[in-house]
Every structure is written in structure tokens, then in C-alpha cells.
Write a protein that holds these residues in place. Sequence first.
Motif, PDB file in Angstrom:
ATOM      1  N   VAL A   1       0.833  -1.196   0.000  1.00  9.44           N
ATOM      2  CA  VAL A   1       0.000   0.000   0.000  1.00  9.44           C
ATOM      3  C   VAL A   1       0.872   1.253   0.000  1.00  9.44           C
ATOM      4  CG1 VAL A   1      -1.831   1.243   1.222  1.00  9.44           C
ATOM      5  CG2 VAL A   1      -1.767  -1.254   1.303  1.00  9.44           C
ATOM      6  N   VAL A   2       0.459   2.229  -0.793  1.00  3.17           N
ATOM      7  CA  VAL A   2       1.027   3.573  -0.726  1.00  3.17           C
ATOM      8  C   VAL A   2      -0.031   4.451  -0.065  1.00  3.17           C
ATOM      9  CG1 VAL A   2       1.964   5.527  -1.980  1.00  3.17           C
ATOM     10  CG2 VAL A   2       2.376   3.211  -2.812  1.00  3.17           C
ATOM     11  N   MET A   3       0.304   4.999   1.085  1.00  6.89           N
ATOM     12  CA  MET A   3      -0.645   5.753   1.908  1.00  6.89           C
ATOM     13  C   MET A   3      -0.171   7.196   2.037  1.00  6.89           C
ATOM     14  SD  MET A   3      -1.594   4.990   5.898  1.00  6.89           S
ATOM     15  CE  MET A   3      -2.662   6.068   6.850  1.00  6.89           C
ATOM     16  N   GLU A   4      -1.055   8.125   1.705  1.00  9.98           N
ATOM     17  CA  GLU A   4      -0.736   9.554   1.829  1.00  9.98           C
ATOM     18  C   GLU A   4      -1.452  10.125   3.041  1.00  9.98           C
ATOM     19  OE1 GLU A   4      -0.349  12.441  -1.661  1.00  9.98           O
ATOM     20  OE2 GLU A   4      -2.302  12.981  -0.812  1.00  9.98           O
ATOM     21  N   LEU A   5      -0.698  10.694   3.969  1.00  6.88           N
ATOM     22  CA  LEU A   5      -1.275  11.176   5.227  1.00  6.88           C
ATOM     23  C   LEU A   5      -2.122  12.429   4.984  1.00  6.88           C
ATOM     24  CD1 LEU A   5       0.740   9.149   6.333  1.00  6.88           C
ATOM     25  CD2 LEU A   5       1.343  10.794   8.106  1.00  6.88           C
TER      26      LEU A   5
ATOM     27  N   VAL B   1      -1.965   6.921  12.335  1.00  7.03           N
ATOM     28  CA  VAL B   1      -1.887   7.793  11.168  1.00  7.03           C
ATOM     29  C   VAL B   1      -3.120   7.571  10.297  1.00  7.03           C
ATOM     30  CG1 VAL B   1       0.619   7.988  11.135  1.00  7.03           C
ATOM     31  CG2 VAL B   1      -0.444   6.081   9.965  1.00  7.03           C
ATOM     32  N   GLU B   2      -3.661   8.674   9.798  1.00  4.05           N
ATOM     33  CA  GLU B   2      -4.837   8.641   8.934  1.00  4.05           C
ATOM     34  C   GLU B   2      -4.457   9.177   7.568  1.00  4.05           C
ATOM     35  OE1 GLU B   2      -7.778  10.966  10.871  1.00  4.05           O
ATOM     36  OE2 GLU B   2      -7.842   9.719  12.679  1.00  4.05           O
ATOM     37  N   GLY B   3      -5.035   8.609   6.531  1.00  3.91           N
ATOM     38  CA  GLY B   3      -4.691   9.085   5.204  1.00  3.91           C
ATOM     39  C   GLY B   3      -5.531   8.424   4.135  1.00  3.91           C
ATOM     40  N   ARG B   4      -5.038   8.514   2.889  1.00  6.46           N
ATOM     41  CA  ARG B   4      -5.709   7.920   1.735  1.00  6.46           C
ATOM     42  C   ARG B   4      -4.778   6.900   1.095  1.00  6.46           C
ATOM     43  NH1 ARG B   4      -6.455  10.980  -2.578  1.00  6.46           N
ATOM     44  NH2 ARG B   4      -4.583  12.199  -2.106  1.00  6.46           N
ATOM     45  N   ALA B   5      -5.328   5.765   0.735  1.00  8.93           N
ATOM     46  CA  ALA B   5      -4.551   4.776  -0.016  1.00  8.93           C
ATOM     47  C   ALA B   5      -4.570   5.194  -1.477  1.00  8.93           C
ATOM     48  CB  ALA B   5      -5.150   3.388   0.151  1.00  8.93           C
ATOM     49  N   VAL B   6      -3.420   5.625  -1.996  1.00 12.72           N
ATOM     50  CA  VAL B   6      -3.344   6.098  -3.381  1.00 12.72           C
ATOM     51  C   VAL B   6      -2.669   5.079  -4.292  1.00 12.72           C
ATOM     52  CG1 VAL B   6      -3.391   8.516  -2.715  1.00 12.72           C
ATOM     53  CG2 VAL B   6      -1.197   7.333  -2.866  1.00 12.72           C
ATOM     54  N   GLY B   7      -2.160   3.997  -3.727  1.00 10.15           N
ATOM     55  CA  GLY B   7      -1.547   2.942  -4.517  1.00 10.15           C
ATOM     56  C   GLY B   7      -1.700   1.609  -3.825  1.00 10.15           C
ATOM     57  N   VAL B   8      -2.029   0.570  -4.575  1.00  7.72           N
ATOM     58  CA  VAL B   8      -2.171  -0.783  -4.033  1.00  7.72           C
ATOM     59  C   VAL B   8      -1.512  -1.750  -5.008  1.00  7.72           C
ATOM     60  CG1 VAL B   8      -3.764  -2.595  -3.300  1.00  7.72           C
ATOM     61  CG2 VAL B   8      -4.325  -0.200  -2.865  1.00  7.72           C
TER      62      VAL B   8
ATOM     63  N   ALA C   1     -10.141   6.333   2.255  1.00  5.62           N
ATOM     64  CA  ALA C   1      -9.640   6.644   3.594  1.00  5.62           C
ATOM     65  C   ALA C   1      -9.191   5.370   4.301  1.00  5.62           C
ATOM     66  CB  ALA C   1     -10.725   7.338   4.414  1.00  5.62           C
ATOM     67  N   VAL C   2      -8.006   5.426   4.908  1.00  2.00           N
ATOM     68  CA  VAL C   2      -7.450   4.297   5.651  1.00  2.00           C
ATOM     69  C   VAL C   2      -6.823   4.819   6.936  1.00  2.00           C
ATOM     70  CG1 VAL C   2      -7.011   2.872   3.619  1.00  2.00           C
ATOM     71  CG2 VAL C   2      -5.255   4.454   4.407  1.00  2.00           C
ATOM     72  N   VAL C   3      -6.590   3.907   7.867  1.00  2.00           N
ATOM     73  CA  VAL C   3      -5.919   4.231   9.121  1.00  2.00           C
ATOM     74  C   VAL C   3      -4.928   3.118   9.417  1.00  2.00           C
ATOM     75  CG1 VAL C   3      -7.693   3.081  10.524  1.00  2.00           C
ATOM     76  CG2 VAL C   3      -6.279   4.869  11.543  1.00  2.00           C
ATOM     77  N   ALA C   4      -3.795   3.479  10.023  1.00  2.00           N
ATOM     78  CA  ALA C   4      -2.756   2.485  10.302  1.00  2.00           C
ATOM     79  C   ALA C   4      -2.035   2.878  11.578  1.00  2.00           C
ATOM     80  CB  ALA C   4      -1.763   2.383   9.139  1.00  2.00           C
ATOM     81  N   MET C   5      -1.318   1.908  12.153  1.00  2.00           N
ATOM     82  CA  MET C   5      -0.463   2.137  13.305  1.00  2.00           C
ATOM     83  C   MET C   5       0.974   1.942  12.879  1.00  2.00           C
ATOM     84  SD  MET C   5      -2.391   2.826  15.914  1.00  2.00           S
ATOM     85  CE  MET C   5      -1.240   2.513  17.238  1.00  2.00           C
ATOM     86  N   VAL C   6       1.834   2.924  13.186  1.00  2.00           N
ATOM     87  CA  VAL C   6       3.255   2.816  12.851  1.00  2.00           C
ATOM     88  C   VAL C   6       4.072   3.161  14.084  1.00  2.00           C
ATOM     89  CG1 VAL C   6       2.885   3.394  10.421  1.00  2.00           C
ATOM     90  CG2 VAL C   6       3.408   5.207  12.059  1.00  2.00           C
ATOM     91  N   SER C   7       5.327   2.795  14.049  1.00  2.00           N
ATOM     92  CA  SER C   7       6.216   3.065  15.167  1.00  2.00           C
ATOM     93  C   SER C   7       6.462   4.556  15.295  1.00  2.00           C
ATOM     94  CB  SER C   7       7.544   2.337  14.946  1.00  2.00           C
ATOM     95  OG  SER C   7       8.510   2.785  15.868  1.00  2.00           O
TER      96      SER C   7
ATOM     97  N   SER D   1     -19.991   2.828   8.449  1.00  2.00           N
ATOM     98  CA  SER D   1     -20.190   4.057   9.217  1.00  2.00           C
ATOM     99  C   SER D   1     -18.891   4.685   9.704  1.00  2.00           C
ATOM    100  CB  SER D   1     -21.096   3.781  10.426  1.00  2.00           C
ATOM    101  OG  SER D   1     -20.527   2.775  11.254  1.00  2.00           O
ATOM    102  N   GLU D   2     -17.777   3.955   9.609  1.00  2.00           N
ATOM    103  CA  GLU D   2     -16.488   4.499  10.028  1.00  2.00           C
ATOM    104  C   GLU D   2     -15.944   5.435   8.951  1.00  2.00           C
ATOM    105  OE1 GLU D   2     -14.697   4.079  12.790  1.00  2.00           O
ATOM    106  OE2 GLU D   2     -16.047   2.675  13.787  1.00  2.00           O
ATOM    107  N   GLY D   3     -15.278   6.502   9.380  1.00  2.00           N
ATOM    108  CA  GLY D   3     -14.704   7.437   8.427  1.00  2.00           C
ATOM    109  C   GLY D   3     -13.631   6.803   7.576  1.00  2.00           C
ATOM    110  N   ALA D   4     -12.848   5.890   8.154  1.00  2.00           N
ATOM    111  CA  ALA D   4     -11.833   5.155   7.395  1.00  2.00           C
ATOM    112  C   ALA D   4     -12.441   3.857   6.878  1.00  2.00           C
ATOM    113  CB  ALA D   4     -10.620   4.855   8.270  1.00  2.00           C
ATOM    114  N   ALA D   5     -12.128   3.519   5.626  1.00  2.00           N
ATOM    115  CA  ALA D   5     -12.700   2.322   5.026  1.00  2.00           C
ATOM    116  C   ALA D   5     -11.963   1.059   5.439  1.00  2.00           C
ATOM    117  CB  ALA D   5     -12.692   2.452   3.506  1.00  2.00           C
TER     118      ALA D   5
END
Length: 791
Positions: A115-119, A141-148, A157-163, A187-191
Motif C-alpha cells: 500500500v502507498v498511503m498519503e497522510l 496515522v490517517e490518510g488515503r490509499a493512493v496505490g495498491v 480513507a485508511v488508518v494504520a499504526m506505525v512506530s 459508518s467508520e470514516g476510514a474504510a
Amino acid sequence: MPDLRLLAPACFAWLAAWLAVAAPDAGVPAWALATACWSAAVVVLALRAAAKLAWPAGRPSRRSVTVDVLTRGTATALAVLAACALVATAAATALDARTASPLAAAAGEFRTARVVMELTAAPRSMPAPWSHDEAVPQLRVEGRAVGVDDRTVAGVAVVAMVSAVRDGLQLGTRLTFEARVAALPASEGAAFRLRPIGEVQITSPPPWLRWSAGLRVGFADAAERLGGDGGALVPGLAIGDTSAVGSALDEAMKASSLSHLTAVSGANCAIVTAAAFAAAGALRVRRTLRVVVAVAALVGFIALVTPEASVVRAGTMAVVVLVAIAVGRPGGGVAALCLAVIVLLVVDPWYARDYGFALSVCATAGLLLLAGPVARVLARVMPLPMAAVLGVPLAAQLACQPVLVLLDPGLALYGVPANLLAAPAAPVGTIVGLVGCLLLPVLPSLAFACLQLAWLPASWIALVAHGASELPFGRLPWLPDGPGAILIAACTALALWLALERRSSPRLRATAWSMLLLALAIPVGVLAGAPAITAATRPGDWSVAACDIGQGDAVFLRSGGQVALIDTGPDPAALERCRSFLGIDRIDLLVVTHWDADHAGGVDAVVGRVDTMIHGPLDGTRSSRVLDPLVGAGTVAVEVVAGHRGSLGDARWRVLWPEPGVPPGNDASVVLEVDTPAYTGVFLGDLGEEAQTRMLVGGGVGPVDLVKVAHHGSADQSDRLYEVLRATVGIIGVGADNGYGHPTERLLELLEETGTSDVRTDRSGTSLLTADGNGFRLWSERAAGDVGARP
């Protein structure tokens, strides 16, 4: 008189967006709602056209009043339906994009994707309960997945946990990583929720965004040199950066209803746009150019503070007002707010379910509609200037209270006095701090002098917050959820009517007073009577009690007059409530499966009550914080590995995991097997899929009646383990709206496939299971019945 013509379209558009984004969760296509709204709009438009043809303008008619009412009514209905149709269509289109995303296929097939994720927002540090390694805390971190999988896709919209040790994470940063994918409810803002695996590659944002992170970091570092709570609050007042605010100050700000001062709002945006507009005016440029300069300054400010919901709402409202000024038609504040709401719901329908957005809109509406009337009422008993100052925070508090009750069912009794004391200091700290932030790159000495000046009002606000939070009876409990919000809104409306409408008949006012007193008595009666009713209906012969302590685990076992507690949850107060509710005084055996705060953070509630404690491998300071107070109070602590055995009344227990040498963490969770005359059970802690598989390969695991599901129902599970266990009941300790998608759809499907009935603390509350030899009887705060039965 404010212009309220757009109020109805804005309110109904909000309702339509709220329903549309959740429609798929209820099995209803969002397009059905959109189609219904468009169809109704076409019907109303046809009726309006027919009325105009039947009674043309200018023709005398005895029914002119009727025609006028019909024309006005159809115009309002058409505006409402058009707004609803627009937001419903936007929601349906966005939901279709989620379904068509390659991430949906990856989530459905339980496979990884690159995944390529843009914050789209600044990272947020996660509190201790969610950080499984204190040395390496986590960022959300919240962002958009612009590449898969190496191809460009439409952003979802996606959400992830990073160090948190990763530097350079800011608005516009791109992250590339291999991830496990989990779909979130509609119903969640992130898909989708992404769980990065392996290395995360970081690509810096474009230059027009890169400057903001450097300025934010430099400002935070400079404010840190000021020291104290004032230094921690200066960035929050100026640009909404609360990263330096400690837990004690944060709790004090919330308890005193002052936390809104550190959230960037319309006041901050108004300061920026007004300053830019005035500066452009001083250069004698045309009005249109002044508006362009103000909009550019506003966009830069939003990039600096990051586009949170309240910031976007305030910025959009400011743009609406500026455009009205540019075309020579300055509009009212209420009209601008309503139009901003409709526009934003069309852009992102999920704002309808965002509490920050709701609080921002309600606070602004309260200031526009209630501040004047409230100030006039207060002026009857105090000087007008003081009434005007007090009316502002009181109006905002009254407007926001129904939403605040949804977040926390209680009323902050000292909120208005605290806001009155803090009100003179807040704008000073905001303006001077913001000036210092902007001057920092060019005139650092002058900038630091501004920060020193801003430190004084910030310190005063912190002092007020601590003082108000420590006063007795600062919080009045209230009914939770929708009923509590509706009740407080009704009480507020009645109280305002009684205060403002003085010409009504005494009989009508007496009726209104009676209704208000009755409404206020409802929560008192419910909150006082509910515990007594609950205690009277609670079964006395329960075997297993799963405590509702939020996102975490705390399970009591009872056998032969002895009691065991497996984990303590994150909050001592929550565990104390459950312990008192169950009437437990002594704990014969405490099992701390591992040292994460959501399993061991509530230990203070049982210090001095525990005879014996067993635990897994030690983990430095984290384990010491749990062990030291227990051992100091006389508890015997024993480190265990697979093979340890013991008894609890009529029950026998055995440790299935960890093996010797396993390092501390989730996969070192103590897994306990309990065998009683009435049932057998396994309690899995936070054991992950790999460790579950290793435990299964080691042998000794067989069918049971009860399983405490691992890791709050995360996707990190071994299908084979649950197939072997084939439990009749699965306990899931999980918090409502936990933000992690727990329990996952995969886990719930796995339980269903293996014939395991789930008992979730987020839905059932504290739940008591009574083993009767043929299954379990379930009693809970929200449901009751039989769950599972032995074949």
C-alpha cells in the motif's frame, strides 16, 4: 433577526448523511436513500411548477394567501430534498469506491497488500494502553490509499499504526509498506485498517506542505523550553498542538470544560483571516484581492494546524463569508454556518458522525443564536459588560451539552465559571503564541519573547483547570447515549424559554416549570434506582464474570468459595466498580497475562486484596509498576511457564503457555486452562496467531466449554486453535468505539463457524455466566438468556 432559511436544509442534510453512510451496515444500499431523495425533489418541483401554472403571478385570486404559502412551502421542501439528495449521492458514490478498491479484495481474502498511503492529518500518539512496547510507542496515522500492489488507485480513507520512532511523518507524507488489511464498518470514516508488516518507506511531502512540519516542531521545541503546564499549553492555544500536554493536565482541562481552548476553532481562523484582510487593506488593494490574500492565509494556517474537522468547518465558513464579501453580499453568520455544513457533508458525508465536527458546529451555532439572548438575561442581575463576557461561554456550553453527554454521561458543574475565569486569557495566549510561531523562522529572539508572554495566560488557564477539577461535586452523572442527549436538550430549551419569555401566562409558566423539574428528576431517579434494580436481578450463583472496563480484559472466576481474577483492565476505577458490583472483597488468585496497560493498568484497585499472583516473564519497569505495590501489600508473586498447576476451590488450573525463554509481550501471555465440575475454559490473553499455533503443536489443548478470545477479537488468530477448542461461549473484552475494529468480522465469522456464541462487553456490558452442567446461563447489564449448550 438571523437568517434561518438554510437551517432546515442543513439539519436534514446532516440526518441524510448520518443515515446514508451507515445504510450498508443495516443491509440497505445508500443509493436507495439517494434515489428516494431525488425522486421526492422531482415531485415537489413538479407540484411547484403546476401551482405557478394554475395561479400565475400577478393574477388576482381569492386563494392568493394559499398560493403564497404553497409556494414558500414547496421552495423550502425543494431546498431540503436537494441538500439531502446531494449528500446521499456523495455517500453512495464514496461507498461504491470503497467496495471497488483493491483493498476490499485483500481484506476479503485475508491476504497482504503493498500500500502507498498519503497522510491527510498529523499523526497522533497513542496512549499507554494501546502501546505494547513503551520503548517504541505507536502512532495512529490517517490518510488515503493512493496505490495498491504497484498500481495507482482512487484514494480511499485508511488508518494504520506505525512506530513512533519514525521521523518526518506529517500532512502529505507518503508511506509505502506491506500490510494486512481489515475492512471497517461503512459508518467508520476510514474504510480499511492497515497493519504494516516489515519496513515502512517514507517519502517527504511536496514543498508547499513540507514547511508546516518544520514550523510545528520548532514551535513545540521552543515552547518546551518555557517549562511547566504553561509551556505545554502554548502550542495548544496557538495551533492546536497538544502533544506536550500530560495526562494530568489533559484530565483537568476536560473536567473543567476547558479542553476546547486547545482545539483550533473558528476563533483562530477568524484571527488569521481578519489579520490578513486588514494587512491587505493597509496596502490599499482592491476588495477582491484582499479576499484572495485572506483565503491564501487561511489555507496556509489550515496546513499548519492540520485539517481536523473543526478546522475544516471553521475554514469553510470563513471562505463562505469572504466570498460573500467579494461579491458585495455579506451574509449572516447563521447562513454561512449552514451553507458550510451542507458543503462539507457533500465533500465528506462521514463528518455527520464526527464528534469534533458536531461540537464545532454546535458551539458556533450557540454563539450566533444564544449568546445575545443569554447575555440579556444575565444583564438583569449583573452589569452588561460582565453579562456579555459570561454569555459567550455559557451559550457555547449549552449548545454543546447534548453532544458532550453522548461522549461522557455527566455535567461539568464548574465548566461555566472556569470558562469565565479563563476567557480573558485565552485570546491573548492564542494571538501572541501564533505570532511567535510565525516569527520563529525569521526572528527567533523576538518569537521566543512572544512565547514567554503567551506563557503567562497559558499558565493561568492551567491553574484554573487544576483548581476547578479538584473542587468537590464537580460532575453530575447523567443518562447516557441518545436518551441523555434528548433530555438535556429538552431541559435546556425549557430553561431558555422560561428565562426569555416573560410575557406568557402564569399558568403556562407553572406548567413549564413542572415539566423542567420532572425532566431533571428523571436522571436522578434512574441513576439512583438502576443500581438497586441491577443488584436485585443479578444472579448469586454466577461462575464467570466478564467486567465491562472498556478496551481491555478483566474476568473474575468463582469456584468453591474462592475467587480468581484474570487481568485488571486499564482503569482502576472501572475495575473497582465491577469488583464492588460483584461484592468481592478478597481475591485468592490474580493472573496477569502480560504487562500491557489494558491488562494490568487497573491493578491499583486490588492492591491489598490479593493472596497469590501468577505472571509471565518480567518486563523491566512495566512489570515493576504492577508487581511492586502488590508485593508491598503482602501478595505472593510467582512467575510461571507452561506446566504450572494449581487449584481454586473445586477447580483445577493449568498453565498452557508461555514456554520458557519466550520474551515478554503479547506472545508471552499466560494462557490458563481451568477445569471445574461444571465447565472447562481457556483464557488466551493477547496471544497472537503464531504463538497460538506453537501452543497447539505442543499438545495438551482440547475442546472446552468457554474461551476468553485472544486480543479483544483482533484478526491475529489461529483458525485451527478455535476449531480444536470448539467452545460453546467466547468472551470478548472490548471497548465500544475502540477505533481498532475489534472484534473483526473474520474473528466473529470464525466463532460462528465453530459454534461459539460470543459475549461482548461492549454490547452486553458486565456479563455473568452461570454453568449449569448443560451450558451457560447469561446475565448482563443489557441482555440475558442462555448461551451455548453442550452437545
